[in-house]
Design an enzyme around this catalytic site. Structure first.
Site, PDB file in Angstrom:
ATOM      1  N   CYS A  82     -51.660 -40.379 -10.786  1.00 44.81           N
ATOM      2  CA  CYS A  82     -52.256 -41.261 -11.794  1.00 44.81           C
ATOM      3  C   CYS A  82     -53.782 -41.301 -11.627  1.00 44.81           C
ATOM      4  O   CYS A  82     -54.454 -40.305 -11.866  1.00 44.81           O
ATOM      5  CB  CYS A  82     -51.630 -42.657 -11.724  1.00 44.81           C
ATOM      6  SG  CYS A  82     -51.919 -43.644 -13.211  1.00 44.81           S
ATOM      7  N   HIS A 169     -45.816 -41.391 -12.319  1.00 44.25           N
ATOM      8  CA  HIS A 169     -45.529 -41.926 -10.979  1.00 44.25           C
ATOM      9  C   HIS A 169     -44.208 -41.371 -10.449  1.00 44.25           C
ATOM     10  O   HIS A 169     -43.138 -41.894 -10.770  1.00 44.25           O
ATOM     11  CB  HIS A 169     -45.480 -43.458 -11.019  1.00 44.25           C
ATOM     12  CG  HIS A 169     -46.819 -44.085 -11.215  1.00 44.25           C
ATOM     13  ND1 HIS A 169     -47.657 -44.381 -10.166  1.00 44.25           N
ATOM     14  CD2 HIS A 169     -47.485 -44.430 -12.349  1.00 44.25           C
ATOM     15  CE1 HIS A 169     -48.777 -44.908 -10.634  1.00 44.25           C
ATOM     16  NE2 HIS A 169     -48.700 -44.942 -11.954  1.00 44.25           N
ATOM     17  N   GLU A 171     -43.054 -41.670  -7.533  1.00 41.58           N
ATOM     18  CA  GLU A 171     -42.508 -42.511  -6.462  1.00 41.58           C
ATOM     19  C   GLU A 171     -41.551 -43.591  -6.956  1.00 41.58           C
ATOM     20  O   GLU A 171     -40.791 -44.161  -6.166  1.00 41.58           O
ATOM     21  CB  GLU A 171     -43.649 -43.164  -5.663  1.00 41.58           C
ATOM     22  CG  GLU A 171     -44.450 -44.220  -6.394  1.00 41.58           C
ATOM     23  CD  GLU A 171     -45.591 -43.679  -7.252  1.00 41.58           C
ATOM     24  OE1 GLU A 171     -46.492 -44.454  -7.586  1.00 41.58           O
ATOM     25  OE2 GLU A 171     -45.571 -42.479  -7.590  1.00 41.58           O
ATOM     26  N   SER A 223     -36.443 -65.119  16.705  1.00 43.52           N
ATOM     27  CA  SER A 223     -36.046 -66.020  15.622  1.00 43.52           C
ATOM     28  C   SER A 223     -34.635 -65.738  15.130  1.00 43.52           C
ATOM     29  O   SER A 223     -34.021 -66.567  14.476  1.00 43.52           O
ATOM     30  CB  SER A 223     -37.018 -65.868  14.448  1.00 43.52           C
ATOM     31  OG  SER A 223     -36.867 -64.588  13.847  1.00 43.52           O
ATOM     32  N   GLY A 224     -34.129 -64.539  15.443  1.00 43.86           N
ATOM     33  CA  GLY A 224     -32.842 -64.124  14.890  1.00 43.86           C
ATOM     34  C   GLY A 224     -33.004 -63.329  13.616  1.00 43.86           C
ATOM     35  O   GLY A 224     -32.035 -62.811  13.065  1.00 43.86           O
ATOM     36  N   GLY A 225     -34.256 -63.222  13.128  1.00 45.79           N
ATOM     37  CA  GLY A 225     -34.531 -62.392  11.962  1.00 45.79           C
ATOM     38  C   GLY A 225     -34.515 -60.918  12.341  1.00 45.79           C
ATOM     39  O   GLY A 225     -34.455 -60.561  13.524  1.00 45.79           O
ATOM     40  N   VAL A 226     -34.606 -60.060  11.347  1.00 45.49           N
ATOM     41  CA  VAL A 226     -34.484 -58.613  11.572  1.00 45.49           C
ATOM     42  C   VAL A 226     -35.577 -58.098  12.500  1.00 45.49           C
ATOM     43  O   VAL A 226     -35.301 -57.420  13.500  1.00 45.49           O
ATOM     44  CB  VAL A 226     -34.534 -57.847  10.228  1.00 45.49           C
ATOM     45  CG1 VAL A 226     -34.396 -56.340  10.478  1.00 45.49           C
ATOM     46  CG2 VAL A 226     -33.437 -58.321   9.294  1.00 45.49           C
ATOM     47  N   ASP A 227     -36.834 -58.400  12.192  1.00 49.89           N
ATOM     48  CA  ASP A 227     -37.955 -57.801  12.922  1.00 49.89           C
ATOM     49  C   ASP A 227     -37.990 -58.224  14.390  1.00 49.89           C
ATOM     50  O   ASP A 227     -38.112 -57.381  15.285  1.00 49.89           O
ATOM     51  CB  ASP A 227     -39.286 -58.153  12.242  1.00 49.89           C
ATOM     52  CG  ASP A 227     -39.342 -57.678  10.802  1.00 49.89           C
ATOM     53  OD1 ASP A 227     -38.592 -56.751  10.459  1.00 49.89           O
ATOM     54  OD2 ASP A 227     -40.122 -58.247  10.012  1.00 49.89           O
ATOM     55  N   SER A 228     -37.891 -59.531  14.645  1.00 54.67           N
ATOM     56  CA  SER A 228     -37.965 -59.984  16.042  1.00 54.67           C
ATOM     57  C   SER A 228     -36.746 -59.516  16.828  1.00 54.67           C
ATOM     58  O   SER A 228     -36.847 -59.202  18.017  1.00 54.67           O
ATOM     59  CB  SER A 228     -38.110 -61.509  16.120  1.00 54.67           C
ATOM     60  OG  SER A 228     -36.916 -62.168  15.764  1.00 54.67           O
ATOM     61  N   SER A 229     -35.586 -59.428  16.168  1.00 51.11           N
ATOM     62  CA  SER A 229     -34.365 -58.984  16.857  1.00 51.11           C
ATOM     63  C   SER A 229     -34.469 -57.530  17.295  1.00 51.11           C
ATOM     64  O   SER A 229     -34.161 -57.181  18.441  1.00 51.11           O
ATOM     65  CB  SER A 229     -33.150 -59.164  15.940  1.00 51.11           C
ATOM     66  OG  SER A 229     -32.946 -60.520  15.622  1.00 51.11           O
TER      67      SER A 229
END
EC number: 6.3.5.2
Length: 511
Positions: A82, A169, A171, A223-229
């Site tokens: 583009c 585009h 993508e 925290s139990g979230g995806v990233d910290s786990s």
């Protein structure tokens, strides 16, 4: 890591992260850099290819973003998308004009399949356009290789110099052959081999963390979230018992979530985990508070206080683990500012905890890659595929003042909603779904008696990027079952409503 690299130069386009994700999905590693990165910085990365993103500017504007002209002399394949194609044309001697008719949306396109970019692709297809300007005269050495009814030059190439441009585009999902086009650029034009794999990322990360940490102590806010786990398990694989995780349970999690975190990380992975049950403390701080921003601030500040108290009991730690992921790095401007942004990833903890260095094992990954790493590490899907959940938890899904009674009501109702969505096989089709306890009460009749109880709202959305979202068309029989179960099984709710608002104008969360 010594993976082959594609550089994405960001000119301010809304799809810059999506381009990078598409490249990664093709098993090729890539990084996003600002458009004005120096030629020395670009050369130091030794890229196999470069992609120019789209952007909102016009190349005819004297203040338009431009890259270093030397980038075209490196002999490295370049794909301009583009604005990126217009910029390439403009800088190399072509001309760009404002179109009489703006092209926006899905349009028919004809490809010249003799171009390496469109090799193996059907001649007639559709693509996604979003532009006001177009290339009307090609730079020397370039030829046209695609057109649409309203865009006579929809793609260009200089095969000798390996310079390519597309006005559309590739993508986005609305360009059906977009991934094939990007794969042609990556594999046929740039000569990539596809060496970006999560298994090798894990192996490299474990070795790198082990070497960096040595025999020192490591602390992680879980925290139990995806990233910290995923970050915690990855670091634990590297340093074992040198890692201590502190899980501050503020009493605002979904049903059984706190127990699941303890079960998985303490028992399955044998991680040294301290669970702090601080529900009473947080609820006391939230008494009388109705403003959502004040709720967030109070919970964030109290989280830091609790974490700090527990961390002091452990003593000096050398490293603090953070679950920073690549979008955080990109959004912070890439570079030194990225570290500042990452500090806020766990609520500003680095400003309060005594440590020497941050470990960010997921810093180079997108969310979908983090999930893949989690699966490879053996983390249960219930955690790895967990939906977005606000840091303040159910406090911002209770409209108005937060009390223990309200949180308990919401927790039970939300559990039923999520359980029935899963039972109906819709849990992977709907990107986010949850219940909201509104501040509204209404009259009802239950067992021949008048009731005056809470109204519960159900929210479910489908989305690609969470920037925009549509309300999920849940079958009526599923909604009916959810409603019947909640009013019969959860006290103090006598009315269920379903939120059918898109984003925008609404946000996904209510607060």
């Amino acid at each position: 890591m010594n993976n082959e690299l594609i550089l994405v130069l960001d000119f301010g386009g809304q799809y810059n992260q999506l381009i990078a994700r598409r490249v990664r999905e093709a098993n090729v590693y890539c990084e996003v850099l600002p458009y004005n990165s120096s030629i020395d910085k670009i050369k130091s990365k030794n890229p196999k290819g470069i992609i120019f993103t789209g952007g909102p500017a016009s190349v005819l504007d004297p203040k338009a973003p431009i890259c270093d002209r030397e980038v075209f002399e490196l002999g490295i394949p370049i794909l301009g998308i583009c604005y990126g194609m217009q910029l390439m044309s403009h800088m190399l001697g072509g001309t760009v004009e404002k179109a009489e008719q703006r092209e926006y949306g899905k349009v028919n396109i004809t490809f010249d399949t003799s171009s390496m970019l469109f090799e193996g692709i059907e001649k007639e297809s559709t693509c996604w356009m979003s532009h006001t300007y177009y290339v009307n005269n090609l730079p020397e050495g370039f030829v046209k290789c695609a057109d649409t009814p309203n865009c006579p030059v929809a793609a260009i190439e200089n095969r000798e110099k390996k310079l390519y441009g597309v006005q559309f585009h590739p993508e986005v999902v609305h360009t059906p052959k977009g991934r094939d086009i990007l794969n042609n650029f990556l594999y046929k034009i740039c000569g990539c081999s596809g060496d970006w794999k999560m298994a090798s990322f894990i192996e490299h990360s474990i070795n790198s963390i082990r070497e960096k940490v040595g025999d020192k102590k490591v602390l992680c806010a879980l925290s139990g979230g995806v990233d910290s786990s995923v970050a915690a398990v990855l670091v634990h694989k590297a340093v074992g018992k040198q890692l201590t995780c502190i899980f501050v349970d503020h009493g605002l999690l979904r049903k059984y979530e706190g127990d699941q975190v303890e079960e998985v990380f303490k028992k399955q992975f044998d991680i040294s985990l301290i669970r702090v049950n601080a529900e009473d403390r947080f609820l006391e701080k939230l008494k009388g508070v109705t403003d959502p921003e004040r709720k967030r601030k109070i919970i964030g500040e109290e989280f830091i206080r609790v974490f700090e108290e527990e961390a002091k009991k452990i003593g000096t730690v050398d490293f603090l683990v953070q679950g920073t992921i690549y979008p955080d790095v990109i959004e912070s401007g890439v570079g030194d500012a990225a570290v500042i942004k990452s500090h806020h990833n766990v609520g500003g903890l680095p400003d309060y905890i005594d440590f020497k260095e941050i470990i960010e094992p997921l810093r180079s990954l997108f969310k979908d890659e983090v999930r893949k790493v989690g699966i490879e590490l053996g983390i249960p899907e219930d955690i790895v595929m967990r939906q977005p959940f606000p840091g303040p938890g159910l406090a911002v899904r209770v409209i108005g003042e937060v009390t223990k009674e309200k949180v308990d009501i919401l927790r039970d109702a939300d559990y039923i909603f999520r359980e029935e969505i899963k039972n109906a096989g819709l849990d992977r089709e709907i990107n986010q779904y949850f219940a909201v306890l509104t501040g509204m009460r209404s009259v009802g009749v239950m067992g021949d008696e008048r009731t005056y109880d809470y109204t519960l709202a159900l929210r479910a959305v489908t989305t690609i990027d969470f920037m925009t979202a549509d309300w999920a068309k849940i079958p009526y029989d599923v909604l009916e079952k959810v409603s019947n179960r909640i009013v019969n099984e959860v006290k103090h709710i006598n009315r269920i409503v379903y939120d059918i608002t898109t984003k925008p104008p609404a946000t996904i969360e209510w607060e």
